[in-house]
Design a protein around this motif. Structure first.
Motif, short mmCIF file in Angstrom:
data_model
loop_
_atom_site.label_atom_id
_atom_site.label_comp_id
_atom_site.label_asym_id
_atom_site.label_seq_id
_atom_site.Cartn_x
_atom_site.Cartn_y
_atom_site.Cartn_z
N GLU A 161 0.83 -1.21 0.00
CA GLU A 161 0.00 0.00 0.00
C GLU A 161 0.86 1.26 0.00
O GLU A 161 0.49 2.28 -0.58
CB GLU A 161 -0.96 0.01 1.19
N THR A 162 2.04 1.20 0.63
CA THR A 162 2.95 2.33 0.61
C THR A 162 3.54 2.52 -0.78
O THR A 162 3.63 3.64 -1.30
CB THR A 162 4.09 2.14 1.63
N THR A 163 3.93 1.41 -1.41
CA THR A 163 4.45 1.46 -2.77
C THR A 163 3.43 2.08 -3.71
O THR A 163 3.75 2.97 -4.51
CB THR A 163 4.82 0.05 -3.24
N ARG A 164 2.21 1.63 -3.60
CA ARG A 164 1.16 2.14 -4.50
C ARG A 164 0.92 3.63 -4.27
O ARG A 164 0.87 4.42 -5.23
CB ARG A 164 -0.13 1.35 -4.29
N ALA A 165 0.78 4.02 -3.02
CA ALA A 165 0.51 5.43 -2.71
C ALA A 165 1.66 6.32 -3.16
O ALA A 165 1.45 7.43 -3.67
CB ALA A 165 0.27 5.59 -1.21
N LEU A 166 2.89 5.84 -3.00
CA LEU A 166 4.06 6.64 -3.37
C LEU A 166 4.10 6.85 -4.89
O LEU A 166 4.32 7.97 -5.36
CB LEU A 166 5.31 5.92 -2.87
N LEU A 167 3.86 5.78 -5.66
CA LEU A 167 3.90 5.90 -7.11
C LEU A 167 2.73 6.73 -7.64
O LEU A 167 2.87 7.44 -8.65
CB LEU A 167 3.91 4.51 -7.75
N GLN A 168 1.60 6.66 -6.97
CA GLN A 168 0.48 7.53 -7.36
C GLN A 168 0.81 8.98 -7.05
O GLN A 168 0.50 9.88 -7.84
CB GLN A 168 -0.79 7.09 -6.61
N HIS A 169 1.45 9.22 -5.93
CA HIS A 169 1.77 10.59 -5.54
C HIS A 169 2.71 11.26 -6.53
O HIS A 169 2.51 12.43 -6.90
CB HIS A 169 2.39 10.61 -4.14
N VAL A 170 3.75 10.56 -6.97
CA VAL A 170 4.71 11.19 -7.87
C VAL A 170 4.22 11.23 -9.30
O VAL A 170 4.81 11.90 -10.15
CB VAL A 170 6.09 10.48 -7.81
#
Length: 370
Positions: free
Chosen positions: A98-107
């Motif tokens: 979930e952290t990986t997904r949120a991080l890639l969505q954010h950038v």
């Protein structure tokens, strides 16, 4: 700060001019080279000859590969120590999906709503950090969905990394063969923020021009991503997430000293498709820890092997698992530091070694993001 009996480790050609002064101050000097050529030529011989005048008096030479030791240099003073990675840095620490997904969505690399509350990672000092900057993304069409297969190459914008025009051509050949649909991300640093790489901006411009000439059906599947580098740890966290999310990681270099981006990809358990050049061959046994390209310039070979990894998830999973085991066995800090300690013992026992010779702060080559 340097006192008699200290051990000083110099890295790469830029530091060679320091060696005589450090030796005169009473330090034991080791010079570490991360580059080399497997087939010496007139240019490489001239380069080594220029460096040798500064390095003739050092106590030890350290090379990443046996094949990179310059012809004629004192073998008794030479050591081969392969680089390593630090698994606890922002670039290599474990990330929850979930952290990986949120991080890639954010950038802006993966489609989805930006969420400022979950894309966190651990700072070098152990404090919690979060990614605040966004990447510069060039795409034609929507961003890939989280579920879409993703092929990733992370490297400098460098002709030696095959432009990365060559990666795009190989990926286009994969799509033309009717292979498994996927998206390609070519990621590198923001060129305006990198002052010591004069070719980067030119290489990126050429890559963009080639990308614009691709058919829309191919162009829509390729993203060119420039990652912010103002905050080194933030940049590392984004690379970590991108590698962990990748279906296949590519390193299609034309030349490579060692290739720590390959080590990082293997550590994350991802299947790697890489060129069979330089230090990549020391990391990957073809068919056991990844797939190697016999000819990095051949788009057809790239397309065929990429197609295998995308179409055979069982093969991709096995290669990724074995790749991680390979890194655990050979390319983490404990092995690296042990070999440095053995070399320091040799120096301390050598004639003329000052009493109490010791080194402080010896760190793996990958600890600084090399």
């Amino acid at each position: 700060m340097v006192r008699p009996g200290d051990v000083v480790i110099l890295h790469d050609p830029q530091t060679a001019g320091l060696a005589p002064a450090l030796g005169a101050a009473g330090a034991r000097v080791m010079w570490r080279s991360h580059i080399g050529v497997e087939e010496p030529n007139a240019e490489s011989q001239a380069g080594w000859g220029f460096l040798e005048r500064y390095l003739a008096g050092v106590d030890a030479y350290i090379f990443s590969r046996e094949g990179y030791r310059p012809p004629g240099w004192d073998a008794a003073r030479s050591a081969v120590i392969a680089p390593s990675i630090d698994p606890f840095t922002a670039k290599n620490e474990m990330l929850a999906p979930e952290t990986t997904r949120a991080l890639l969505q954010h950038v802006g690399i993966i489609a989805g709503r930006r969420r400022d509350d979950v894309h966190r990672f651990g700072g070098q000092d152990g404090s919690p950090r979060h990614v605040s900057r966004r990447a510069e993304v060039l795409r034609w069409g929507p961003a890939p969905a989280w579920e879409d297969p993703l092929v990733v190459q992370v490297s400098r914008w460098d002709p030696l990394k095959d432009d990365p025009v060559g990666v795009m051509r190989g990926f286009a050949a994969h799509l033309a063969r009717g292979g498994t649909p996927a998206d390609l991300v070519l990621a590198g640093p923001e060129t305006h923020a990198v002052t010591d790489d004069p070719e980067a901006a030119t290489t990126l411009a050429a890559t963009i021009e080639e990308w614009r000439r691709l058919p829309g059906s191919v162009r829509s599947r390729i993203q060119l991503v420039s990652l912010p580098v103002t905050d080194v740890e933030e940049n590392a966290a984004v690379i970590n997430a991108l590698q962990r999310h990748a279906t296949v990681i590519v390193q299609k270099s034309l030349h490579e000293g060692f290739g720590l981006t390959v080590t990082e990809a293997m550590w994350k358990g991802r299947p790697v498709l890489a060129s069979g050049v330089g230090g990549i061959r020391d990391q990957i046994v073809d068919g056991e820890h990844g797939l190697l390209l016999d000819d990095p310039t051949d788009p057809a070979e790239f397309a065929e092997k990429l197609g295998r990894l995308l179409a055979e998830p069982g093969l991709a999973r096995r290669l990724g698992e074995r790749a991680r085991e390979r890194v655990v066995e050979r390319f983490l800090a404990p092995r690296h530091l042990r070999e440095y300690a053995e070399l320091l013992d040799r120096l301390a026992a050598a004639p003329g070694a000052p009493a109490g010779a010791a080194a402080a702060g010896v760190a793996p080559d990958g600890a600084s993001g090399r």
